[in-house]
Design a protein around this motif. Sequence first.
Motif, PDB file in Angstrom:
ATOM      1  N   VAL A   3      -9.393   1.707  -1.556  1.00 40.09           N
ATOM      2  CA  VAL A   3      -8.259   0.930  -2.616  1.00 40.09           C
ATOM      3  C   VAL A   3      -7.844   0.941  -3.983  1.00 40.09           C
ATOM      4  CG1 VAL A   3      -6.456   0.579  -0.635  1.00 40.09           C
ATOM      5  CG2 VAL A   3      -7.487  -0.823  -1.965  1.00 40.09           C
ATOM      6  N   LEU A  35       0.525  -1.531   0.293  1.00 37.37           N
ATOM      7  CA  LEU A  35      -0.109  -0.001  -0.019  1.00 37.37           C
ATOM      8  C   LEU A  35       0.947   1.474  -0.061  1.00 37.37           C
ATOM      9  CD1 LEU A  35      -2.857   1.052   0.396  1.00 37.37           C
ATOM     10  CD2 LEU A  35      -3.209   0.647   3.000  1.00 37.37           C
ATOM     11  N   THR A  36       0.996   1.872  -1.339  1.00 38.13           N
ATOM     12  CA  THR A  36       1.572   3.212  -1.171  1.00 38.13           C
ATOM     13  C   THR A  36       0.573   4.753  -0.864  1.00 38.13           C
ATOM     14  OG1 THR A  36       1.247   3.244  -3.506  1.00 38.13           O
ATOM     15  CG2 THR A  36       2.878   1.646  -2.406  1.00 38.13           C
ATOM     16  N   ASP A  37       1.737   6.085  -1.421  1.00 38.45           N
ATOM     17  CA  ASP A  37       0.868   6.986  -1.540  1.00 38.45           C
ATOM     18  C   ASP A  37      -0.690   7.352  -0.278  1.00 38.45           C
ATOM     19  OD1 ASP A  37       1.993   7.062  -4.043  1.00 38.45           O
ATOM     20  OD2 ASP A  37       0.635   6.689  -4.148  1.00 38.45           O
ATOM     21  N   ILE A  38      -0.218   6.759   0.977  1.00 34.55           N
ATOM     22  CA  ILE A  38      -0.529   7.266   1.777  1.00 34.55           C
ATOM     23  C   ILE A  38      -0.071   7.198   3.425  1.00 34.55           C
ATOM     24  CG2 ILE A  38      -1.471   5.060   2.573  1.00 34.55           C
ATOM     25  CD1 ILE A  38      -3.570   5.780   3.425  1.00 34.55           C
ATOM     26  N   GLN A  67       0.292  -2.909  -6.800  1.00 34.69           N
ATOM     27  CA  GLN A  67       1.017  -2.085  -5.928  1.00 34.69           C
ATOM     28  C   GLN A  67      -0.993  -1.427  -5.675  1.00 34.69           C
ATOM     29  OE1 GLN A  67       4.464  -1.115  -4.486  1.00 34.69           O
ATOM     30  NE2 GLN A  67       4.072  -3.074  -5.683  1.00 34.69           N
ATOM     31  N   TYR A  72      -2.767  -0.601  -9.153  1.00 34.94           N
ATOM     32  CA  TYR A  72      -1.762  -0.136  -9.491  1.00 34.94           C
ATOM     33  C   TYR A  72      -0.851  -1.249 -10.484  1.00 34.94           C
ATOM     34  CZ  TYR A  72       1.548   2.471  -6.283  1.00 34.94           C
ATOM     35  OH  TYR A  72       3.418   3.068  -6.018  1.00 34.94           O
ATOM     36  N   ARG A  97      -3.049   2.128  -3.913  1.00 37.91           N
ATOM     37  CA  ARG A  97      -3.297   3.183  -3.238  1.00 37.91           C
ATOM     38  C   ARG A  97      -4.638   3.815  -2.959  1.00 37.91           C
ATOM     39  NH1 ARG A  97      -0.818   5.464  -8.652  1.00 37.91           N
ATOM     40  NH2 ARG A  97      -2.340   5.315 -10.420  1.00 37.91           N
TER      41      ARG A  97
END
Length: 136
Positions: A112, A98-101, A131, A115, A133
Amino acid sequence: MGTRLAPTISPDTEFFWNGLREHKLLIQRCSECGTLRNPPQPMCPKCRSLQWEAIESTGRGTVYSYVMPHQPKFPFFDYPYIVALIELAEGVRLVSNLTDIDPGDVRAGTPVEVYFQRFNGAGGKDIVLHQFRPAG
């Protein structure tokens, strides 16, 4: 970020990894009873059929659970990083990053979306991974 380790690809999972290279998140569906399953496996756990097809996920879901590993540190991850169990809209769950958080903002139930990210893999091979986000 260092070189990522390549995933282990078997005849049962090859469709999944090929789908990621095409920016598709694929799920197995039993051709006999329609049961979705993840992780991929040769036999339906419900009706025991060996017949299946791959369907494309919407790539949308929610965080079911998550952890933030601290040790051991791997050179191919930026820290902190979040490993999440994502419950897809289709009803199956899969593990991803999990990214961008901000890690403090992650909660079970967070919407979510998938991507696809290309990484430099061991031996000079490109690796495409899913992934997630926050949606929107």
